[in-house]
Design a protein around this motif. Structure first.
Motif, mmCIF file in Angstrom:
data_model
loop_
_atom_site.group_PDB
_atom_site.id
_atom_site.type_symbol
_atom_site.label_atom_id
_atom_site.label_comp_id
_atom_site.label_asym_id
_atom_site.label_seq_id
_atom_site.Cartn_x
_atom_site.Cartn_y
_atom_site.Cartn_z
ATOM 1 N N LYS A 39 0.828 -1.205 0.000
ATOM 2 C CA LYS A 39 0.000 0.000 0.000
ATOM 3 C C LYS A 39 0.862 1.254 0.000
ATOM 4 C CE LYS A 39 -4.016 1.930 2.365
ATOM 5 N NZ LYS A 39 -5.011 1.711 3.428
ATOM 6 N N GLN A 54 1.207 4.218 -2.970
ATOM 7 C CA GLN A 54 1.057 5.644 -2.710
ATOM 8 C C GLN A 54 2.296 6.425 -3.132
ATOM 9 O OE1 GLN A 54 -0.292 5.266 1.537
ATOM 10 N NE2 GLN A 54 -1.927 6.627 0.859
ATOM 11 N N VAL A 82 -6.030 7.219 -3.167
ATOM 12 C CA VAL A 82 -4.585 7.133 -2.971
ATOM 13 C C VAL A 82 -4.082 8.408 -2.297
ATOM 14 C CG1 VAL A 82 -2.352 6.895 -4.114
ATOM 15 C CG2 VAL A 82 -4.333 5.681 -5.012
ATOM 16 N N ASP A 86 -6.125 8.599 1.547
ATOM 17 C CA ASP A 86 -6.046 7.547 2.552
ATOM 18 C C ASP A 86 -5.183 8.011 3.722
ATOM 19 O OD1 ASP A 86 -6.395 4.520 3.213
ATOM 20 O OD2 ASP A 86 -4.263 4.931 3.513
ATOM 21 N N LYS A 140 2.466 16.458 -1.901
ATOM 22 C CA LYS A 140 1.108 15.931 -1.832
ATOM 23 C C LYS A 140 0.106 17.043 -1.534
ATOM 24 C CE LYS A 140 -1.727 12.701 0.871
ATOM 25 N NZ LYS A 140 -1.695 11.651 1.911
#
Length: 202
Positions: A20, A24, A65, A68, A114
């Protein structure tokens, strides 16, 4: 809750958690390099070396993505652990402060990239507030489970999360050399000072 316990709860262990995290990481790199809308799930899975089935096992959508967040349940637990006799706003503020203080400072630009990605994309920018609502719901549940009224819990959670989000977006758009953890703690300090002023505390 100790820093070690928090980090263990957040990060988890094992292959699934590692896969996971890899998805990402690869997705964010692609989003930053070529744009969110231009990046496909197929490109993400190819970069991560996994199947699209594996992708959807971890994330229901491409947007997920970005949003989360494994911190939410842990944050709710820390808020619930604050002194029940304190005002709801102070319990939320101290809980968030403890959570930020226990999480290691990001060692690279990934977090800033991000947040910058979210701030620059209309749908993602709207999505951050929806993501906040899910966090808010968990905090409200934690507070009401320890005797706080629902209205007071909702206002306290919404105020603190809204302030942190504003500080986070400002940090990503206006670099000033301040570390993320410092910015979050400064924002929570402002909220604490305002709350004390409203209550007439010294």
């Amino acid at each position: 809750m100790s820093k070690k316990m928090l980090e263990t709860n957040i990060r988890g262990m094992g292959k699934a958690a590692a896969t996971k995290a890899l998805l990402q990481e690869r997705a964010l790199a692609l989003f930053v390099r070529q744009g969110f809308d231009e990046t496909t799930v197929a490109q993400i899975t190819e970069a991560a070396g996994v199947s699209q089935m594996t992708f959807y096992r971890h994330f229901p959508t491409k947007d997920a993505v970005v949003f989360d967040d494994p911190y939410d349940p842990v944050i709710a637990e820390i808020v619930a652990a604050q002194e029940p006799g304190l005002p709801a706003l102070e319990r939320v503020r101290l809980g968030l402060l403890a959570a930020w203080g226990a999480v290691p400072e990001p060692g690279d630009n990934a977090t800033k990239e991000k947040i910058g990605l979210i701030a620059g994309h209309p749908r993602l920018a709207a999505g951050i507030w929806e993501n906040n609502r899910r966090t808010e719901d968990l905090i409200v549940e934690a507070l009401t489970g320890t005797g706080t009224g629902r209205f007071e819990a909702r206002v306290a959670a919404g105020a603190c999360l809204g302030g942190l989000t504003a500080a986070l977006l400002d940090w990503a758009s206006e670099p000033d050399g301040q570390e993320l953890g410092e910015r979050m703690c400064a924002a929570l300090a402002v909220m604490g000072a305002s709350d004390r002023a409203l209550r007439g505390d010294r």
